[in-house]
Design a protein around this motif. Structure first.
Motif, PDB file in Angstrom:
ATOM      1  N   LEU A  21       0.844  -1.275   0.019  1.00 21.24           N
ATOM      2  CA  LEU A  21       0.094  -0.226   0.157  1.00 21.24           C
ATOM      3  C   LEU A  21       0.777   1.136   0.253  1.00 21.24           C
ATOM      4  CD1 LEU A  21      -2.671   1.607   0.053  1.00 21.24           C
ATOM      5  CD2 LEU A  21      -2.217   0.475   2.959  1.00 21.24           C
ATOM      6  N   ILE A  22       0.792   1.945  -1.434  1.00 21.51           N
ATOM      7  CA  ILE A  22       1.372   2.987  -1.058  1.00 21.51           C
ATOM      8  C   ILE A  22       0.671   4.543  -0.363  1.00 21.51           C
ATOM      9  CG2 ILE A  22       2.115   4.582  -2.870  1.00 21.51           C
ATOM     10  CD1 ILE A  22       3.848   2.235  -1.218  1.00 21.51           C
ATOM     11  N   LEU A  23       0.399   5.355  -0.055  1.00 16.92           N
ATOM     12  CA  LEU A  23       0.111   6.840  -0.011  1.00 16.92           C
ATOM     13  C   LEU A  23       1.054   8.294  -0.017  1.00 16.92           C
ATOM     14  CD1 LEU A  23      -1.514   5.824   3.894  1.00 16.92           C
ATOM     15  CD2 LEU A  23      -2.464   5.702   1.166  1.00 16.92           C
ATOM     16  N   ASP A  24       0.867   8.658  -1.023  1.00 19.88           N
ATOM     17  CA  ASP A  24       1.494   9.169  -1.536  1.00 19.88           C
ATOM     18  C   ASP A  24       0.832  10.908  -1.705  1.00 19.88           C
ATOM     19  OD1 ASP A  24       3.790  11.294  -3.269  1.00 19.88           O
ATOM     20  OD2 ASP A  24       1.973  10.965  -5.278  1.00 19.88           O
ATOM     21  N   GLU A  25       1.647  11.624  -0.707  1.00 23.55           N
ATOM     22  CA  GLU A  25       0.772  13.374  -0.547  1.00 23.55           C
ATOM     23  C   GLU A  25       0.019  12.736   1.031  1.00 23.55           C
ATOM     24  OE1 GLU A  25       2.618  15.331  -1.539  1.00 23.55           O
ATOM     25  OE2 GLU A  25       3.586  15.505  -2.904  1.00 23.55           O
ATOM     26  N   ALA A  26       0.730  12.003   1.687  1.00 22.62           N
ATOM     27  CA  ALA A  26       0.061  11.941   2.624  1.00 22.62           C
ATOM     28  C   ALA A  26      -0.450  13.195   3.320  1.00 22.62           C
ATOM     29  CB  ALA A  26       1.080  10.360   3.519  1.00 22.62           C
ATOM     30  N   ALA A  34       5.905  15.549   0.928  1.00 22.49           N
ATOM     31  CA  ALA A  34       7.276  16.980   0.748  1.00 22.49           C
ATOM     32  C   ALA A  34       6.663  17.634   2.240  1.00 22.49           C
ATOM     33  CB  ALA A  34       6.929  17.521  -0.145  1.00 22.49           C
ATOM     34  N   THR A  35       5.987  17.572   3.554  1.00 27.47           N
ATOM     35  CA  THR A  35       5.860  17.716   4.096  1.00 27.47           C
ATOM     36  C   THR A  35       5.241  16.248   5.706  1.00 27.47           C
ATOM     37  OG1 THR A  35       3.718  18.778   3.377  1.00 27.47           O
ATOM     38  CG2 THR A  35       6.191  20.277   3.831  1.00 27.47           C
ATOM     39  N   VAL A  74      -6.290  22.914  -6.292  1.00 29.30           N
ATOM     40  CA  VAL A  74      -5.806  21.854  -7.095  1.00 29.30           C
ATOM     41  C   VAL A  74      -4.849  20.781  -8.042  1.00 29.30           C
ATOM     42  CG1 VAL A  74      -6.478  22.983  -9.017  1.00 29.30           C
ATOM     43  CG2 VAL A  74      -7.168  20.234  -8.385  1.00 29.30           C
ATOM     44  N   ALA A  75      -4.188  21.842  -7.922  1.00 27.63           N
ATOM     45  CA  ALA A  75      -2.436  22.058  -8.826  1.00 27.63           C
ATOM     46  C   ALA A  75      -1.282  22.173  -8.318  1.00 27.63           C
ATOM     47  CB  ALA A  75      -2.474  22.894 -10.780  1.00 27.63           C
ATOM     48  N   ALA A  76      -1.437  22.517  -6.941  1.00 29.65           N
ATOM     49  CA  ALA A  76      -0.007  22.351  -5.622  1.00 29.65           C
ATOM     50  C   ALA A  76       0.489  20.860  -6.139  1.00 29.65           C
ATOM     51  CB  ALA A  76      -0.431  23.263  -4.663  1.00 29.65           C
ATOM     52  N   ARG A  77       0.137  20.067  -5.308  1.00 28.22           N
ATOM     53  CA  ARG A  77       0.373  18.689  -5.259  1.00 28.22           C
ATOM     54  C   ARG A  77       0.559  17.788  -6.556  1.00 28.22           C
ATOM     55  NH1 ARG A  77       1.155  17.523   0.707  1.00 28.22           N
ATOM     56  NH2 ARG A  77       0.547  19.696   1.738  1.00 28.22           N
ATOM     57  N   ASN A 108       2.135  24.634   5.067  1.00 32.14           N
ATOM     58  CA  ASN A 108       2.601  24.102   4.412  1.00 32.14           C
ATOM     59  C   ASN A 108       2.263  23.309   2.306  1.00 32.14           C
ATOM     60  OD1 ASN A 108       3.657  22.696   6.894  1.00 32.14           O
ATOM     61  ND2 ASN A 108       1.931  21.714   6.826  1.00 32.14           N
ATOM     62  N   VAL A 109       1.587  24.379   2.629  1.00 31.69           N
ATOM     63  CA  VAL A 109       0.720  24.113   0.611  1.00 31.69           C
ATOM     64  C   VAL A 109       2.350  25.770  -0.017  1.00 31.69           C
ATOM     65  CG1 VAL A 109      -0.020  24.656  -0.697  1.00 31.69           C
ATOM     66  CG2 VAL A 109      -1.321  23.386   1.540  1.00 31.69           C
ATOM     67  N   PHE A 110       2.480  26.203   0.961  1.00 25.95           N
ATOM     68  CA  PHE A 110       3.633  26.701   0.084  1.00 25.95           C
ATOM     69  C   PHE A 110       4.894  26.226  -0.602  1.00 25.95           C
ATOM     70  CE2 PHE A 110       7.213  30.597  -0.491  1.00 25.95           C
ATOM     71  CZ  PHE A 110       6.554  31.033  -0.559  1.00 25.95           C
ATOM     72  N   VAL A 111       5.547  25.074  -0.123  1.00 24.26           N
ATOM     73  CA  VAL A 111       6.452  24.543  -0.335  1.00 24.26           C
ATOM     74  C   VAL A 111       6.140  23.351  -2.351  1.00 24.26           C
ATOM     75  CG1 VAL A 111       8.248  22.314   0.030  1.00 24.26           C
ATOM     76  CG2 VAL A 111       8.008  24.035   2.224  1.00 24.26           C
ATOM     77  N   HIS A 112       4.646  23.303  -2.089  1.00 25.59           N
ATOM     78  CA  HIS A 112       4.049  22.276  -2.942  1.00 25.59           C
ATOM     79  C   HIS A 112       4.348  22.997  -3.864  1.00 25.59           C
ATOM     80  CE1 HIS A 112       4.162  18.511  -0.336  1.00 25.59           C
ATOM     81  NE2 HIS A 112       3.464  19.617   0.321  1.00 25.59           N
ATOM     82  N   ARG A 113       3.497  24.226  -3.581  1.00 24.06           N
ATOM     83  CA  ARG A 113       3.150  24.873  -5.406  1.00 24.06           C
ATOM     84  C   ARG A 113       4.955  25.369  -5.874  1.00 24.06           C
ATOM     85  NH1 ARG A 113      -0.258  29.796  -2.864  1.00 24.06           N
ATOM     86  NH2 ARG A 113      -2.689  29.241  -2.637  1.00 24.06           N
TER      87      ARG A 113
END
Length: 637
Positions: free
Chosen positions: A189-194, A224-225, A357-360, A380-385
């Motif tokens: 099982l893989i959870l991406d962007e957990a 990433a976070t 919606v397009a941040a990660r 936390n979303v800042f880094v993903h953007r």
């Protein structure tokens, strides 16, 4: 990198990855360690698929993670965005299934990959396809919302499935509806962007999915976070997990310093911030865009309504005529979202207007600039953007717009290992607010979208996670409204009941907003019909009766209703409202009214989109009013 436990093999794997990372190539994105040199060794079909895809050398996260998962260790991986996490779990995912001793049956699920958004799930599916094709008699299926679930169920029943890749909402729904699926022999099982999976409110679905899976499996959590919620999930769903943390090294701010700081952003990424007043933000944005028209740019806004508004306004600005502007947010239909993303991916220069919606996770090639017109609610979303550029060692640039009272955000990000440099405002920028207001005067659609965007922004600002920096009660509403190009200030509760500054706003007194027409003739005809219908209803309302007088001539005192009487009256009103909505629904079904008229009469067009959540159970909705027309509810001062 550092691990949570220190078993002999784990030390060996991490030492090998660290040694390989000391000989970087391609700007530091890759190590000198080849995929063919990994231990345990990868199978030849997987190596062939990697070679065919142009992958020869590992990134640090791949060098550290693939050996651990292939050795049947659970992992939690914390690595900078754009570092190659997708291959870091796709390769061992396929290797583990290849080594499975159990022959796959038609409805026997051997592996699951879960990610938070439809776009990211689709991307993972397409990345994994060449590797899954090396497995014999194994079928994978993409399960995301926005599509007919009955179609997915029919495919599973008729063709079978062994690998599920999708969003938690749709996966949970499928697992809940179909008893035919067998999870007893699930391998991985893989959870991406957990962290995002949990932030979006999927914890119940994730917990339910995990509860149906065997405990003797391999599990990987990638992000990433890493948040506290992810840590708790790793304790519940993983067995003695190894923590893998990969950080890039940023150059020190002071040249004389020999220290190298750890950064949460890619090495080739240069981030700037620009401070300006709210009424000058659109002019500074257009000035920036006009100087970079040959670049590929992503602009992030706070809400879906803001994307819709600026997607209509920016093409009307003289400096941006002919520029490719593509809107994307979570309240668009799935087909429109896919088309928008495909269009932006294929072009060499253009602008994507979007929400988080397009941040990660999305790997869009050739992105030169990330513009955060509105800072994200969740820091936390800042880094993903910003991670949508400077991927895999390539250079990239990003800029965030801040109001003067938000300057503490810069130091806040630096403490979180996200370095920023100041960018000065352009004093020669042309003021575009008159162009925006002119467009609103000519088209009611622009005016209404501006009102909706403004209200949704203010209400989303109230929900900011960093409320001690982004203090909504310090918002200068007047300047903000000018920055949105509004003709009049809306009379919303946040303005009426709080002493927010309206200084700097200049109402457009040369136009009657009630008489502004839609450019779309069909919409204008429908509006005129609604206006006439409202007038007719108003004429039919009985006049209020004069207060009754007693025999002595004094007016009878009206007694205050009791709580029971008020509740009874409210129940009657609710029943009448429900009956009215039911009649309108029946009219819609038999074709007496169209959907547009139905939404107008129901007041559904008064709903404002909040911060985009993109869950399969629907996006967050901020409503102006559930029963009134948006313009009548947002009364203009």
């Amino acid at each position: 990198m550092r691990a949570a436990t220190f078993l002999p093999f784990e030390r060996l794997a991490m030492a090998a990855a660290a040694a390989a990372a000391s000989f970087p190539t391609n700007g530091g994105a890759l190590t000198s360690l080849r995929f063919s040199e990994l231990q345990p060794s990868l199978s030849q079909p997987v190596l062939d698929a990697l070679t065919l895809g142009g992958f020869e050398f590992c990134t640090p996260v791949q060098a550290a993670t693939i050996p651990l998962l292939c050795s049947y260790k659970d992992v939690t991986v914390d690595a900078a965005t754009g570092s190659g996490k997708t291959l870091a779990f796709v390769v061992p995912f396929v290797e583990i299934l290849r080594r499975s001793s159990n022959p796959s049956k038609s409805h026997q699920v051997l592996g699951i990959i879960i990610s938070p958004t439809r776009e990211l799930s689709s991307q993972i599916y397409h990345v994994a396809e060449p590797f899954i094709s090396t497995l014999s008699n194994v079928r994978a299926l993409l399960l995301v919302g926005g599509l007919d679930i009955k179609t997915d169920m029919k495919k599973i029943e008729e063709e079978g499935v062994n690998i599920l890749i999708g969003t938690p909402g749709r996966l949970y729904d499928i697992m809940d509806r179909m008893d035919i699926l067998d999870f007893r022999d699930l391998e991985i099982l893989i959870l991406d962007e957990a962290d995002r999976l949990l932030d979006m409110g999927f914890q119940k679905q994730i917990t339910s999915i995990i509860s149906r899976l065997p405990k003797l499996r391999r599990t990987g959590l990638f992000s990433a976070t890493q948040s506290e919620a992810v840590e708790e999930l790793s304790k519940a769903g993983l067995r003695n997990p190894v923590r893998v943390e990969v950080r890039t090294e940023s150059k020190p701010q002071v040249e004389s310093s020999q220290e190298v700081a750890s950064s949460k952003t890619p090495l080739g990424l240069h981030i700037e911030y620009l401070e300006c007043e709210a009424e000058k933000k659109p002019s500074q944005l257009v000035e920036f865009l006009s100087k970079n028209l040959s670049e590929k740019i992503i602009i992030y806004f706070m809400t879906c309504a803001c994307v819709d508004y600026w997607g209509v306004v920016l093409p009307k600005i003289d400096a941006l005529k002919g520029c490719s502007l593509i809107p994307l947010h979570g309240r668009m239909k799935q087909s429109a979202r896919e088309k928008a993303l495909a269009s932006f991916t294929s072009i060499s220069s253009g602008i994507l207007l979007c929400t988080d919606v397009a941040a990660r996770g999305l790997d869009i090639p050739g992105v030169d600039w990330i513009v955060q017109y509105d800072p994200p609610q969740d820091p936390n979303v800042f880094v993903h953007r910003v991670g949508r550029t400077a991927r895999m060692g390539r250079p990239g640039r990003a800029i965030v717009f801040l109001l003067p009272k938000e300057d503490a955000y810069v130091e806040f990000l630096r403490i979180r290992r996200v370095p920023l440099q100041e960018r000065n405002c352009c004093d020669s920028a042309v003021d575009i607010v008159p162009q925006i207001r002119s467009a609103a005067k000519r088209d009611r659609d622009v005016m209404e979208k501006g009102l909706k965007a403004f209200v949704s922004y203010v209400r989303a600002y109230k929900e900011h996670h960093c409320s001690y920096i982004f203090r909504w009660k310090d918002l200068e509403i007047g300047k903000l409204a000018m920055g949105f190009g509004l003709l009049q200030l809306p009379s919303m509760p946040e303005v009426r009941h709080h002493s927010l500054s309206i200084e700097g706003f200049m109402p457009a007194d040369d136009v009657n907003v009630a008489q502004i027409k839609y450019k779309d003739k069909s919409r204008e005809k429908q509006r005129q019909r609604n206006v006439q219908a409202n007038k007719m209803v108003g004429h039919q309302e009985p006049k209020s009766e004069k207060p009754k007088r007693n025999p002595n001539g004094a007016a009878t005192v009206t007694r205050k209703k009791t709580g029971r009487q008020r509740r009874a009256a409210q129940t009657i009103e609710d029943d009448e409202e429900l009956e009215r909505e039911y009649r309108l629904l029946k009219k819609l079904k038999r074709g007496a009214i169209d959907e547009l008229e139905f939404e107008k009469l129901m007041g559904l067009d008064g709903c404002l989109e909040g911060p985009d959540s993109d869950s399969d159970f629907g996006s967050t909705v901020i409503s102006i009013s559930s029963k009134h027309n948006p313009v009548s509810d947002l009364q203009l001062n």
